[in-house]
Structures are given as structure tokens and as C-alpha cells.
Design a protein around this motif. Structure first.
Motif, mmCIF file in Angstrom:
data_model
loop_
_atom_site.group_PDB
_atom_site.id
_atom_site.type_symbol
_atom_site.label_atom_id
_atom_site.label_comp_id
_atom_site.label_asym_id
_atom_site.label_seq_id
_atom_site.Cartn_x
_atom_site.Cartn_y
_atom_site.Cartn_z
ATOM 1 N N GLU A 2 10.040 -6.152 -7.982
ATOM 2 C CA GLU A 2 9.796 -5.415 -6.744
ATOM 3 C C GLU A 2 10.203 -3.949 -6.879
ATOM 4 O O GLU A 2 9.542 -3.050 -6.386
ATOM 5 N N LYS A 3 11.337 -3.731 -7.568
ATOM 6 C CA LYS A 3 11.816 -2.363 -7.759
ATOM 7 C C LYS A 3 10.862 -1.548 -8.616
ATOM 8 O O LYS A 3 10.730 -0.348 -8.455
ATOM 9 N N SER A 4 10.205 -2.255 -9.595
ATOM 10 C CA SER A 4 9.322 -1.542 -10.512
ATOM 11 C C SER A 4 7.950 -1.269 -9.899
ATOM 12 O O SER A 4 7.156 -0.539 -10.467
ATOM 13 N N LYS A 5 7.647 -1.854 -8.729
ATOM 14 C CA LYS A 5 6.357 -1.629 -8.090
ATOM 15 C C LYS A 5 6.229 -0.181 -7.628
ATOM 16 O O LYS A 5 7.201 0.434 -7.228
ATOM 17 N N MET A 6 4.999 0.326 -7.692
ATOM 18 C CA MET A 6 4.727 1.671 -7.217
ATOM 19 C C MET A 6 4.459 1.595 -5.710
ATOM 20 O O MET A 6 3.339 1.365 -5.265
ATOM 21 N N GLN A 7 5.509 1.727 -4.922
ATOM 22 C CA GLN A 7 5.401 1.677 -3.468
ATOM 23 C C GLN A 7 6.590 2.407 -2.850
ATOM 24 O O GLN A 7 7.578 2.684 -3.535
ATOM 25 N N LEU A 8 6.472 2.728 -1.565
ATOM 26 C CA LEU A 8 7.584 3.368 -0.870
ATOM 27 C C LEU A 8 8.787 2.431 -0.838
ATOM 28 O O LEU A 8 8.636 1.228 -0.630
ATOM 29 N N VAL B 129 1.350 11.515 -10.523
ATOM 30 C CA VAL B 129 1.323 10.575 -9.409
ATOM 31 C C VAL B 129 0.392 9.418 -9.744
ATOM 32 O O VAL B 129 -0.489 9.530 -10.607
ATOM 33 N N SER B 130 0.617 8.304 -9.034
ATOM 34 C CA SER B 130 -0.157 7.088 -9.290
ATOM 35 C C SER B 130 -0.434 6.397 -7.957
ATOM 36 O O SER B 130 0.366 6.519 -7.020
ATOM 37 N N PRO B 131 -1.568 5.665 -7.846
ATOM 38 C CA PRO B 131 -1.833 4.943 -6.599
ATOM 39 C C PRO B 131 -0.734 3.924 -6.305
ATOM 40 O O PRO B 131 -0.153 3.327 -7.211
ATOM 41 N N ALA B 132 -0.454 3.730 -5.026
ATOM 42 C CA ALA B 132 0.551 2.741 -4.621
ATOM 43 C C ALA B 132 0.011 1.338 -4.862
ATOM 44 O O ALA B 132 -1.188 1.093 -4.764
ATOM 45 N N ASP B 133 0.908 0.408 -5.202
ATOM 46 C CA ASP B 133 0.516 -0.986 -5.425
ATOM 47 C C ASP B 133 0.188 -1.630 -4.077
ATOM 48 O O ASP B 133 0.766 -1.322 -3.052
ATOM 49 N N GLY B 134 -0.743 -2.588 -4.133
ATOM 50 C CA GLY B 134 -1.101 -3.325 -2.910
ATOM 51 C C GLY B 134 -2.285 -2.696 -2.222
ATOM 52 O O GLY B 134 -2.598 -1.528 -2.386
ATOM 53 N N SER B 135 -2.956 -3.496 -1.423
ATOM 54 C CA SER B 135 -4.138 -3.049 -0.691
ATOM 55 C C SER B 135 -3.738 -2.445 0.643
ATOM 56 O O SER B 135 -3.039 -3.042 1.434
ATOM 57 N N ALA B 136 -4.209 -1.251 0.863
ATOM 58 C CA ALA B 136 -3.898 -0.591 2.132
ATOM 59 C C ALA B 136 -4.678 -1.220 3.284
ATOM 60 O O ALA B 136 -4.192 -1.292 4.399
ATOM 61 N N ASP B 137 -5.883 -1.708 3.002
ATOM 62 C CA ASP B 137 -6.707 -2.248 4.071
ATOM 63 C C ASP B 137 -6.082 -3.458 4.735
ATOM 64 O O ASP B 137 -6.254 -3.703 5.924
ATOM 65 N N SER B 138 -5.326 -4.248 3.969
ATOM 66 C CA SER B 138 -4.705 -5.449 4.530
ATOM 67 C C SER B 138 -3.681 -5.105 5.598
ATOM 68 O O SER B 138 -3.347 -5.925 6.438
ATOM 69 N N LYS B 139 -3.193 -3.897 5.599
ATOM 70 C CA LYS B 139 -2.200 -3.495 6.617
ATOM 71 C C LYS B 139 -2.839 -3.377 7.992
ATOM 72 O O LYS B 139 -2.224 -3.664 9.001
ATOM 73 N N TYR B 140 -4.059 -2.928 8.026
ATOM 74 C CA TYR B 140 -4.654 -2.511 9.288
ATOM 75 C C TYR B 140 -5.706 -3.484 9.811
ATOM 76 O O TYR B 140 -6.148 -3.358 10.930
#
Length: 493
Positions: free
Chosen positions: A21-27, A481-492
Motif C-alpha cells: 500500500e505504501k509503494s502505491k502511487m496515490q495520495l 510524475v506518474s499517473p495515480a494507481d486505481g481508477s478515478a471513475d470508480s470514485k464518482y
């Protein structure tokens, strides 16, 4: 098989999961309870309470009782709104604040209209704050003479980019700066509040006179009370800021409601105490005619250290600027994640996992507004749009209650509260247009409708140019910079 099984079990060990989880590219969830309190208080308390808390008193016709009642009522309305936002923030803990909630509740087009308007109004507001900070920071060096405009604009740009780089490099450092400046401004407010209480409890007639018959003056009519109410609500602006950082809050289910219920009531209490202190030392006429009420108060009560007030104003503005820039960066990040802004803006720095491109983007727009002051004045006519979006956000809460009844809601606000907020919001949008109609409001509405010109080809029909990908790739390498992990669409969705 045994070894293979042992290896599979090892990969599911909690330590290994945590490391992944720590190694994931996310906030990262770096913002705790005290950081959240600092951000809300820092967003609400700016220069207004120090400089000109005169609007409420002026429109209350110098009636002390009515003015203090309106300060209290404005605080309670802000608290109701923040409790509505707390439900949305705990149920949908994503970056973007109102934008994320409007998109989930009302759809893509209203959300795009929000971000379209915000990309004009919020950077301009940050530019205005930076210029006001420069005004107060340079004042002690020039005395009664005005500081050169070039100097103030250069200092304003320096403040913007210093905070933009700080927020783009480290969330922890940004939170630490926010906490320090919030503590400093609350110390300054405490000096004013305690000083007034000491004089009031001293029992001298001239200090008690304004409060003995607080409602004895002329009572304002309905339109004047509404105008005073506008002024009070403006002073509490910023209570919505916590939802922009919900994705980075530690334990958001617990901390978001707790933070809101701590910060907003604390500001209400301080605002009331400071206003009581002003009224203890100064007459209502002196307050209304004063250019900077806190400075006049300090000249009367603590003349030997009156210089501390301009310094406190500069500190207060700097803290408010930091929190508003943090929030604007997260709004840009969320808008990019869902495809409403260029994809580069939603990328994270590979070293710090911070939305550095979003911070650069929002800071660059704010910097443009520093150069011509007229554009900042123009944004005053977009004041109604803030309450329009608050109304849409609270309407989203109501829609989601009925459309998604099974959505996990760690905190639920009493349902009549969002209905009251929707009604209040649309009243605050329509009332200024009815009482003082101006052509500028038409221009503001046309600007908001102008979002369709961009939305239809680029968002709805997904028009895309190949050269944009090449620019994105180049900037991605340049900024690391790199894209964040995970799908943004699933949030909304």
C-alpha cells in the motif's frame, strides 16, 4: 506444494500488504485531526475579523444586539453546512470537495460547470489574498506612504510560488506551516478577546454602556438584516475546505465530523468574543468609520505594541492563503482524474506522491491574476456562485440519500438540515440579483454557461488531439510524475 503454500501465505502477511500500500502511487493519508482543525480555522479566519468587521454592524444600523445575533446565526448556518459536508466527506472521502460530490450526486455537467467557474474565481481569490498579504507585510516599512505597486506584486508572487512549491513537495510540511500560522493568528485573536473581557469585567460604565440596552437602537428592516447576514456569512467563508483533503485524512470516518465539530464552533466563539471586545473599547460609530478596527483597538488598549496587529493580519492572510492553495490543488487534481482537466494534472510526483502538476497549474493561474487588478475586482460578481455550488452540493446529499440508501455513511446529518441549506443557498443567490440587479451578474451567468462550449466537444464527444499526448509525455519526464494507481471513475460513478 508446501513451499509454494508457505510463499503464498507470506505474501498475504499484514506487513507485506502495508508495504504494498505504501509503494502505491496515490495520495497518502498524512493529515490528522489537529491538522484538519488548523486547515478549517486557517481557511475561515483571514484578514476580515482584524480589518473590517463593520459590514454586519453597519447593515444592522449600529444595533449591537442585532449585530451579535447575526454573527451567531451566520456561524450556526456555517455549522449546518459543514455538518452536511461531513456526511459527504465520510461517505465519499475523495479529493475535490464539492466537485466530487456534485459529480456523484448530480452528474458530470454540473460538476464541470463548478470546476470551470472555480478555475476562474478561486485562483483570483488567492491572488487577492496574496496582494493583501503584500500590502500588510510592506506597510511597517513605508509608514503612512503607500508601498510601490511593483514591490507588492513581486512579494505577492513570491508568496504564491513559495506556498505552491511547498504544497507540491510535501503535505506534511504544508500541514505543519498551516498549524504554525493558525496558532499564531489565534494567539492574536486571543489577545483581542481577553483584553476586551478584562475591560468589560472591570465594570466601568463606558465599557458596559453598549451592552446594557443592546437592542435599544433602531431595528433594521428585512432587506438590511439580509445584507448584514451576507456580510456575516462571508466572514465564515472557508468552512467547506476540509472536504478537499478528505482523501488524505487519517481515519476520515472519525476525524472529519470531529474536526468540523471542533473548528467551526471554535471560530464562532472567537468571532463573538472579538466583536464584544471591539464594542467594549470602541463605539459602533468608531468601528464603522475605522479603516482597520483591530489597529484602532490596539492603539487604545496596547499602544506600546500596536505594531503587532498589522503583523498578525499578514500572518493570518498567509495562513489562509496556504490552506486555500492546498484546496485548489486538490480540486484541480480531482477534476483531472475524472477527465475534466488535462490528464497531466492528476499525476503525482514519484518521490513524494504529491499532486505537484496540480499545484503548479493552480499557482500559475493565480499568478496571472496578480498582474491586472481589475480581474480580481471582476470576481466579486461571482460571489453568488459559491452559494450556488453549496446549494448543489447539499442537493447532492439529498439525492444520494434516496438514490443510494445503502451507501456506507459513518456519519449522517439530520435530513431537514440539507433541505434548509438548499433553501438558504438559493435565497443567497437570488436575493442580490433581485435587490440590486446589475449587468455583471448576467456576464457571470453567461461565463458559467460558456462551459458548454468546452464540455460538449472535449468531454461529451471526447475530442482529442495527438500532439497533446506528446506534450504530456515530455512534461511527465521533466516533472518526474506518474499517473495515480486505481481508477478515478470508480470514485464518482
Amino acid at each position: 506444494r508446501k513451499n509454494g503454500k508457505r510463499k503464498e501465505l507470506k505474501s498475504d502477511h499484514p506487513k507485506d500488504v502495508k508495504r504494498k500500500e505504501k509503494s502505491k502511487m496515490q495520495l497518502k493519508r498524512n493529515i490528522g485531526y489537529f491538522d484538519g482543525v488548523s486547515f478549517i480555522i486557517g481557511s475561515i479566519v483571514g484578514a476580515g475579523i482584524f480589518v473590517s468587521p463593520t459590514g454586519v454592524l453597519k447593515h444592522s444600523l449600529l444595533n449591537v444586539g442585532v449585530a451579535l445575533t447575526i454573527w451567531t446565526a451566520s456561524g450556526l448556518v456555517s455549522l449546518m453546512g459543514s455538518l452536511c459536508y461531513a456526511e459527504l466527506g465520510t461517505a465519499l472521502p475523495f479529493s475535490g470537495g464539492e466537485y466530487s460530490h456534485i459529480k456523484r450526486g448530480l452528474g458530470s455537467l454540473p460538476a464541470f460547470m463548478f470546476i470551470w467557474t472555480s478555475m476562474f474565481t478561486k485562483p483570483a481569490s488567492n491572488a487577492a489574498r496574496a496582494l493583501l498579504f503584500a500590502e500588510y507585510a510592506t506597510q511597517p516599512f513605508y509608514g503612512v506612504c503607500p508601498a510601490p505597486q511593483v514591490l507588492k506584486k513581486c512579494l505577492a508572487l513570491a508568496a504564491l510560488w513559495s506556498l505552491g512549491i511547498l504544497n507540491g513537495c510535501s503535505v506534511r510540511m504544508a500541514a505543519w506551516v498551516q498549524t504554525v500560522f493558525t496558532v499564531l493568528k489565534m494567539m492574536a485573536l486571543s489577545v483581542i478577546a481577553i483584553g476586551g473581557l478584562v475591560l468589560l469585567l472591570g465594570g466601568r460604565k463606558e465599557h458596559l454602556a453598549r451592552f446594557e440596552d443592546a437592542f435599544s437602537s433602531e431595528i433594521p428592516n428585512a432587506s438590511q438584516i439580509a445584507e448584514a447576514f451576507f456580510q456575516g456569512l462571508y466572514a465564515y467563508g472557508g468552512w467547506w475546505s476540509l472536504n478537499y483533503m478528505a482523501e488524505e485524512m487519517k481515519n476520515p470516518s472519525r476525524n472529519i465530523p470531529l474536526t468540523v465539530m471542533t473548528a467551526v464552533p471554535a471560530v464562532i466563539v472567537f468571532y463573538l468574543l472579538v466583536n464584544v471586545s471591539y464594542l467594549t473599547v470602541l463605539t459602533p460609530k468608531e468601528i464603522v468609520s475605522s479603516v482597520a478596527v483591530a489597529v484602532t483597538w490596539a492603539d487604545r488598549v496596547i499602544p506600546s505594541v500596536a505594531w503587532i496587529i498589522p503583523l498578525s493580519v499578514a500572518v493570518s492572510i498567509f495562513g489562509a492563503l496556504n490552506s486555500s492553495m492546498f484546496a485548489l490543488g486538490r480540486l484541480s487534481y480531482a477534476g483531472s482524474q475524472s477527465g475534466h482537466l488535462p490528464i497531466l494534472i492528476s499525476m503525482l510526483n514519484v518521490h513524494s506522491c504529491t499532486p505537484a502538476p496540480a499545484m503548479i497549474f493552480s499557482t500559475a493561474i493565480a499568478s496571472i491574476f496578480i498582474i491586472p487588478s481589475d480581474l480580481i475586482m471582476l470576481t466579486n460578481y461571482f460571489g453568488f456562485s459559491a452559494w450556488l455550488m453549496i446549494g448543489l452540493t447539499c442537493a447532492s446529499l439529498i439525492v444520494l440519500r434516496y438514490r443510494e440508501p445503502n451507501l456506507h455513511r459513518p456519519y449522517k446529518v439530520f435530513l431537514p438540515v440539507p433541505f434548509m441549506m438548499v433553501a438558504m443557498s438559493f435565497f443567497l443567490v437570488l436575493a442580490p440579483m433581485v435587490w440590486s440587479p446589475k449587468l455583471h451578474y448576467v456576464y457571470a451567468f453567461l461565463f458559467m454557461l460558456g462551459s458548454l462550449i468546452v464540455y460538449l466537444p472535449f468531454i461529451y464527444f471526447k475530442l482529442h488531439f495527438a500532439f497533446v499526448d506528446k506534450i504530456t509525455c515530455y512534461l511527465q519526464l521533466l516533472l518526474e510524475v506518474s499517473p495515480a494507481d486505481g481508477s478515478a471513475d470508480s470514485k464518482y460513478e
